[in-house]
Design an enzyme around this catalytic site. Structure first.
Site, PDB file in Angstrom:
ATOM      1  N   ASP A 289     -10.794  -4.342  -1.640  1.00 30.01           N
ATOM      2  CA  ASP A 289      -9.637  -4.177  -0.648  1.00 30.01           C
ATOM      3  C   ASP A 289     -10.350  -3.253   0.520  1.00 30.01           C
ATOM      4  O   ASP A 289     -10.635  -2.165   0.209  1.00 30.01           O
ATOM      5  CB  ASP A 289      -8.556  -3.189  -1.420  1.00 30.01           C
ATOM      6  CG  ASP A 289      -7.550  -2.978  -0.732  1.00 30.01           C
ATOM      7  OD1 ASP A 289      -6.796  -1.902  -1.382  1.00 30.01           O
ATOM      8  OD2 ASP A 289      -7.248  -3.149   0.257  1.00 30.01           O
TER       9      ASP A 289
ATOM     10  N   ASP B 190       0.760  -1.148   0.073  1.00 28.52           N
ATOM     11  CA  ASP B 190       0.028  -0.018   0.086  1.00 28.52           C
ATOM     12  C   ASP B 190       0.843   1.317  -0.155  1.00 28.52           C
ATOM     13  O   ASP B 190       1.358   1.816   1.063  1.00 28.52           O
ATOM     14  CB  ASP B 190      -0.840  -0.115   1.266  1.00 28.52           C
ATOM     15  CG  ASP B 190      -2.058  -0.914   0.998  1.00 28.52           C
ATOM     16  OD1 ASP B 190      -2.328  -1.821   1.965  1.00 28.52           O
ATOM     17  OD2 ASP B 190      -2.808  -0.664  -0.061  1.00 28.52           O
TER      18      ASP B 190
END
Ligand code: DX5
Ligand code: ZN
Length: 229
Positions: free
Chosen positions: A182, A37
């Site tokens: 997600d 991320d």
């Protein structure tokens, strides 16, 4: 037809000092991807850029598992260049980070030219129709099921319907693409997004807080009762 489910473990919330053992344990626990991320402190408030670059480079040295790079950045092109260095399996950028459609097409082309798969991610408030025209050109659509920017949030239930609309659209139009959910994915929410049509699940908190990574990863991968035909 989607047969099996894959898990991409987000390493965003790893505790300091536990990283190296966690990467090896996650590989042994059969995560399919490491979800990287990348946040620049502009597109989203947090800045994880350097940390994620280091983590990804370290993982590349100790593991052959694919890296699923999720760019939450304003300057997509330079982030692509920086993360190509760690040989990711897929680079996903945000539709909302592009000024216009031409830039979206340019990023897709650029990632492909560098022999990497392409994903596009959309935030909860972005309409699913906005991504349709790009789908035939990309490998994955990452549907954010939380507002991007941090781990440990609760899944936004309206996003289940969005995943289902997307799955119906790609199946109807014979577009062979992965749909990744997600944010806020855990044993209570996983079945909902799988039934809706997501075939790759990103989980960070739910996996990293488990005492046995392999048990939760196995559970998250399980088919759901009443799989689509
Ligand atoms: C949020 C990230 C997600 C998040 C997932 O901006 O894109 O990948 O880290 O973490 P959990 O599973 O804790 O929601
Ligand atoms: Zn992510």
């Amino acid at each position: 037809m989607v047969n099996d489910f894959e898990v991409s473990t987000s390493i965003l919330s790893l505790k300091k000092g536990e990283e190296n053992s966690a990467f090896l344990e996650l590989e042994a626990a059969k995560t399919d991807y490491f979800h990287i991320d990348v946040m620049d402190g502009k597109f989203v408030e947090k800045d994880t850029y350097q940390k994620m670059l280091e983590y990804a480079a370290y993982i590349r040295r100790i593991s052959n598992l694919p890296l699923d790079v999720h760019l939450m950045v304003e300057d997509v092109k330079s982030a692509i260049n920086d993360f190509l260095a760690v040989e990711p399996n897929i680079i996903t950028f945000h539709l909302e980070a592009c000024k216009n459609k031409e830039e979206v097409y340019e990023m897709i082309k650029y990632i492909k030219q560098n022999n990497c798969k392409v994903g596009i991610s959309i935030k909860p408030n972005t309409k699913i129709e906005e991504i349709y025209e790009f789908l035939p050109l990309i490998h994955m659509c990452l549907v954010m099921t939380v507002e991007p920017g941090k781990g440990g949030q609760t899944l936004l239930i309206d996003m289940v319907e969005k995943i289902s609309t997307l799955r119906k659209y790609v199946d109807k139009n014979d577009i062979d693409i992965d749909i990744e959910a997600d944010g806020g994915i855990n044993l209570n929410t996983a079945d909902k997004v799988k039934e809706a049509g997501a075939n790759i699940l990103v989980a960070g908190t739910a996996i990293l807080m488990a005492k046995d990574y392999s048990v939760i990863i196995k559970e998250l991968k399980k088919g759901v009762f009443g799989d689509r035909p």
